[in-house]
Design a protein around this motif. Sequence first.
Motif, PDB file in Angstrom:
ATOM      1  N   VAL A  92      -8.185  24.795  -3.477  1.00 48.84           N
ATOM      2  CA  VAL A  92      -7.931  26.144  -2.996  1.00 48.84           C
ATOM      3  C   VAL A  92      -6.454  26.508  -3.146  1.00 48.84           C
ATOM      4  CG1 VAL A  92      -7.894  27.587  -0.923  1.00 48.84           C
ATOM      5  CG2 VAL A  92      -9.909  26.184  -1.440  1.00 48.84           C
ATOM      6  N   ARG A  93      -5.566  25.600  -2.772  1.00 47.76           N
ATOM      7  CA  ARG A  93      -4.124  25.891  -2.872  1.00 47.76           C
ATOM      8  C   ARG A  93      -3.709  26.111  -4.319  1.00 47.76           C
ATOM      9  NH1 ARG A  93       0.275  25.364   0.281  1.00 47.76           N
ATOM     10  NH2 ARG A  93      -0.958  24.440   1.957  1.00 47.76           N
ATOM     11  N   GLU A  94      -4.258  25.348  -5.240  1.00 41.66           N
ATOM     12  CA  GLU A  94      -3.891  25.492  -6.646  1.00 41.66           C
ATOM     13  C   GLU A  94      -4.391  26.818  -7.220  1.00 41.66           C
ATOM     14  OE1 GLU A  94      -3.840  20.740  -7.897  1.00 41.66           O
ATOM     15  OE2 GLU A  94      -5.722  21.875  -7.900  1.00 41.66           O
ATOM     16  N   VAL A  95      -5.569  27.273  -6.784  1.00 39.83           N
ATOM     17  CA  VAL A  95      -6.050  28.578  -7.233  1.00 39.83           C
ATOM     18  C   VAL A  95      -5.129  29.683  -6.714  1.00 39.83           C
ATOM     19  CG1 VAL A  95      -7.943  30.241  -7.139  1.00 39.83           C
ATOM     20  CG2 VAL A  95      -8.446  27.809  -7.394  1.00 39.83           C
ATOM     21  N   ALA A  96      -4.752  29.591  -5.444  1.00 42.08           N
ATOM     22  CA  ALA A  96      -3.828  30.576  -4.882  1.00 42.08           C
ATOM     23  C   ALA A  96      -2.500  30.572  -5.638  1.00 42.08           C
ATOM     24  CB  ALA A  96      -3.603  30.294  -3.403  1.00 42.08           C
ATOM     25  N   LEU A  97      -2.053  29.396  -6.052  1.00 39.63           N
ATOM     26  CA  LEU A  97      -0.794  29.271  -6.783  1.00 39.63           C
ATOM     27  C   LEU A  97      -0.827  30.018  -8.116  1.00 39.63           C
ATOM     28  CD1 LEU A  97       2.030  27.931  -7.036  1.00 39.63           C
ATOM     29  CD2 LEU A  97       0.876  25.931  -7.999  1.00 39.63           C
ATOM     30  N   LEU A  98      -2.012  30.158  -8.713  1.00 40.70           N
ATOM     31  CA  LEU A  98      -2.122  30.886  -9.983  1.00 40.70           C
ATOM     32  C   LEU A  98      -1.613  32.317  -9.855  1.00 40.70           C
ATOM     33  CD1 LEU A  98      -5.681  29.721 -11.164  1.00 40.70           C
ATOM     34  CD2 LEU A  98      -3.463  28.930 -12.024  1.00 40.70           C
ATOM     35  N   GLY A  99      -1.697  32.875  -8.665  1.00 33.78           N
ATOM     36  CA  GLY A  99      -1.223  34.232  -8.460  1.00 33.78           C
ATOM     37  C   GLY A  99       0.273  34.383  -8.646  1.00 33.78           C
ATOM     38  N   PHE A 103       5.837  34.962 -11.681  1.00 36.06           N
ATOM     39  CA  PHE A 103       7.097  34.907 -10.926  1.00 36.06           C
ATOM     40  C   PHE A 103       7.689  33.499 -10.981  1.00 36.06           C
ATOM     41  CE2 PHE A 103       4.247  38.052  -9.123  1.00 36.06           C
ATOM     42  CZ  PHE A 103       5.037  39.194  -9.148  1.00 36.06           C
ATOM     43  N   ALA A 104       8.039  33.075 -12.182  1.00 37.29           N
ATOM     44  CA  ALA A 104       8.561  31.724 -12.376  1.00 37.29           C
ATOM     45  C   ALA A 104       9.884  31.510 -11.657  1.00 37.29           C
ATOM     46  CB  ALA A 104       8.723  31.438 -13.871  1.00 37.29           C
ATOM     47  N   GLU A 105      10.576  32.589 -11.304  1.00 37.55           N
ATOM     48  CA  GLU A 105      11.897  32.455 -10.683  1.00 37.55           C
ATOM     49  C   GLU A 105      11.835  32.125  -9.197  1.00 37.55           C
ATOM     50  OE1 GLU A 105      10.724  36.762 -10.039  1.00 37.55           O
ATOM     51  OE2 GLU A 105      10.482  35.225 -11.586  1.00 37.55           O
ATOM     52  N   ILE A 106      10.666  32.216  -8.575  1.00 41.65           N
ATOM     53  CA  ILE A 106      10.563  31.960  -7.140  1.00 41.65           C
ATOM     54  C   ILE A 106      10.647  30.456  -6.873  1.00 41.65           C
ATOM     55  CG2 ILE A 106       9.124  32.202  -5.079  1.00 41.65           C
ATOM     56  CD1 ILE A 106       7.886  34.648  -6.275  1.00 41.65           C
ATOM     57  N   ALA A 107      11.541  30.062  -5.982  1.00 45.52           N
ATOM     58  CA  ALA A 107      11.712  28.650  -5.651  1.00 45.52           C
ATOM     59  C   ALA A 107      10.430  28.085  -5.053  1.00 45.52           C
ATOM     60  CB  ALA A 107      12.866  28.479  -4.667  1.00 45.52           C
ATOM     61  N   LEU A 108      10.152  26.808  -5.354  1.00 43.44           N
ATOM     62  CA  LEU A 108       8.902  26.188  -4.933  1.00 43.44           C
ATOM     63  C   LEU A 108       8.738  26.209  -3.420  1.00 43.44           C
ATOM     64  CD1 LEU A 108       6.331  24.698  -5.726  1.00 43.44           C
ATOM     65  CD2 LEU A 108       7.624  22.547  -5.651  1.00 43.44           C
ATOM     66  N   GLY A 109       9.819  25.939  -2.695  1.00 44.81           N
ATOM     67  CA  GLY A 109       9.720  25.921  -1.240  1.00 44.81           C
ATOM     68  C   GLY A 109       9.327  27.284  -0.681  1.00 44.81           C
ATOM     69  N   LYS A 110       9.927  28.323  -1.199  1.00 46.24           N
ATOM     70  CA  LYS A 110       9.598  29.687  -0.750  1.00 46.24           C
ATOM     71  C   LYS A 110       8.174  30.050  -1.145  1.00 46.24           C
ATOM     72  CE  LYS A 110      11.431  34.404  -0.847  1.00 46.24           C
ATOM     73  NZ  LYS A 110      12.504  35.278  -1.363  1.00 46.24           N
ATOM     74  N   LEU A 111       7.768  29.604  -2.324  1.00 44.18           N
ATOM     75  CA  LEU A 111       6.428  29.895  -2.809  1.00 44.18           C
ATOM     76  C   LEU A 111       5.373  29.218  -1.942  1.00 44.18           C
ATOM     77  CD1 LEU A 111       4.704  31.236  -4.950  1.00 44.18           C
ATOM     78  CD2 LEU A 111       5.030  29.224  -6.396  1.00 44.18           C
ATOM     79  N   GLN A 112       5.623  27.987  -1.551  1.00 45.00           N
ATOM     80  CA  GLN A 112       4.660  27.277  -0.707  1.00 45.00           C
ATOM     81  C   GLN A 112       4.535  27.961   0.650  1.00 45.00           C
ATOM     82  OE1 GLN A 112       2.599  25.156  -1.686  1.00 45.00           O
ATOM     83  NE2 GLN A 112       3.458  24.452  -3.617  1.00 45.00           N
ATOM     84  N   GLY A 113       5.634  28.478   1.156  1.00 43.11           N
ATOM     85  CA  GLY A 113       5.568  29.210   2.417  1.00 43.11           C
ATOM     86  C   GLY A 113       4.720  30.464   2.292  1.00 43.11           C
ATOM     87  N   ALA A 128      -7.436  24.076   2.244  1.00 47.34           N
ATOM     88  CA  ALA A 128      -6.449  24.137   1.167  1.00 47.34           C
ATOM     89  C   ALA A 128      -6.648  23.066   0.097  1.00 47.34           C
ATOM     90  CB  ALA A 128      -5.040  24.050   1.734  1.00 47.34           C
ATOM     91  N   GLU A 129      -7.114  21.892   0.476  1.00 49.78           N
ATOM     92  CA  GLU A 129      -7.264  20.785  -0.484  1.00 49.78           C
ATOM     93  C   GLU A 129      -8.690  20.651  -1.007  1.00 49.78           C
ATOM     94  OE1 GLU A 129      -4.409  19.614  -1.346  1.00 49.78           O
ATOM     95  OE2 GLU A 129      -3.460  20.722   0.280  1.00 49.78           O
ATOM     96  N   HIS A 130      -9.592  21.530  -0.606  1.00 51.68           N
ATOM     97  CA  HIS A 130     -10.980  21.451  -1.061  1.00 51.68           C
ATOM     98  C   HIS A 130     -11.100  21.925  -2.507  1.00 51.68           C
ATOM     99  CE1 HIS A 130     -11.937  20.633   3.056  1.00 51.68           C
ATOM    100  NE2 HIS A 130     -13.246  20.769   2.871  1.00 51.68           N
ATOM    101  N   PRO A 131     -11.920  21.244  -3.327  1.00 53.94           N
ATOM    102  CA  PRO A 131     -12.133  21.690  -4.716  1.00 53.94           C
ATOM    103  C   PRO A 131     -12.843  23.037  -4.753  1.00 53.94           C
ATOM    104  CG  PRO A 131     -12.842  19.397  -4.419  1.00 53.94           C
ATOM    105  CD  PRO A 131     -12.603  19.960  -3.041  1.00 53.94           C
ATOM    106  N   TYR A 132     -12.356  23.924  -5.569  1.00 51.46           N
ATOM    107  CA  TYR A 132     -12.906  25.274  -5.658  1.00 51.46           C
ATOM    108  C   TYR A 132     -14.395  25.290  -6.020  1.00 51.46           C
ATOM    109  CZ  TYR A 132     -13.508  30.092  -7.300  1.00 51.46           C
ATOM    110  OH  TYR A 132     -13.963  31.366  -7.498  1.00 51.46           O
ATOM    111  N   PRO A 133     -14.852  24.498  -7.011  1.00 48.59           N
ATOM    112  CA  PRO A 133     -16.268  24.588  -7.394  1.00 48.59           C
ATOM    113  C   PRO A 133     -17.232  24.173  -6.284  1.00 48.59           C
ATOM    114  CG  PRO A 133     -14.986  23.511  -9.122  1.00 48.59           C
ATOM    115  CD  PRO A 133     -14.116  23.578  -7.898  1.00 48.59           C
ATOM    116  N   ARG A 134     -16.755  23.451  -5.283  1.00 52.12           N
ATOM    117  CA  ARG A 134     -17.640  22.978  -4.216  1.00 52.12           C
ATOM    118  C   ARG A 134     -17.638  23.883  -2.986  1.00 52.12           C
ATOM    119  NH1 ARG A 134     -15.721  16.617  -4.557  1.00 52.12           N
ATOM    120  NH2 ARG A 134     -15.644  16.557  -6.844  1.00 52.12           N
TER     121      ARG A 134
END
Length: 257
Positions: A92-99, A103-113, A128-134
């Motif tokens: 789930v978190r990785e799918v959300a990250l696709l959004g 915005f490659a310039e956003i720092a990882l820490g700010k992005l995770q927040g 957040a850690e559940h696989p999307y297909p399931r």
Amino acid sequence: MLKLTQVSLWRNGKTVLDGVSADAPLSQLISLLGMNSAGKSSLLSVVAGELSPGGGEISFDGLNLSLVPTEQLARRRAFLPQSSKLNAEFNVREVALLGAAPFAEIALGKLQGLIDSVLRLCDLYELAEHPYPRLSAGEQRRTQLARVLVQACAAAAQTPALLLLDEPTAYLDPYHQHVLLAGLHQLVRTLPLSVVASLQDVNLAFAYTDQTWLLRQGRLVAAGPSREILSPAQLNRVFPLNVGSSTEALFFSLPGA
């Protein structure tokens, strides 16, 4: 603001949108209502740049959207279509990250927040850690919502942004429908963000949205504050039902019932 001026669309010789003109002010949540085949999805797809209009003009924040390059458009608007397919084993978190891809310039820490905040808004933080297909259909829908919300929020952190949602409450249970609309209602009050969402539930639109656009056979028949537009008189122009109301809800019945 988002401004539509005489937007038309033809497909296979049929008029799908017929001279639609409307404004979506910044920091407001707008509902788009109408019967099936009224043109709601087509209108959202045209505004999103997925379809080219046959006529008219669409602008946002002074930009003619038909002239904005795809890469720049991705940094100004996010779009959730009716269905979103994803077969990869992302969680789930990785799918959300696709959004956040534009915005490659956003720092990882700010992005995770940002992602954490969006997952909480969509009631997905514990998944957040559940696989999307399931996930269930409703959980997948909320995950796709999280993806476009990350994109829209990242955009709105830098400049006025536009979020387009085609039936975002599809597959959601009543609790999560209210959670989503309440979250969007609050979001537009904290960010320079315009949200236009097609909905099937008139009472959700009445309870949470600032403005409503009513479509019938590709034409905009009414637009304005939801508390005024979602009246029995206006709704009876769009839906072939008897519409009544109380102080808190709208009621529908078949003609003659």
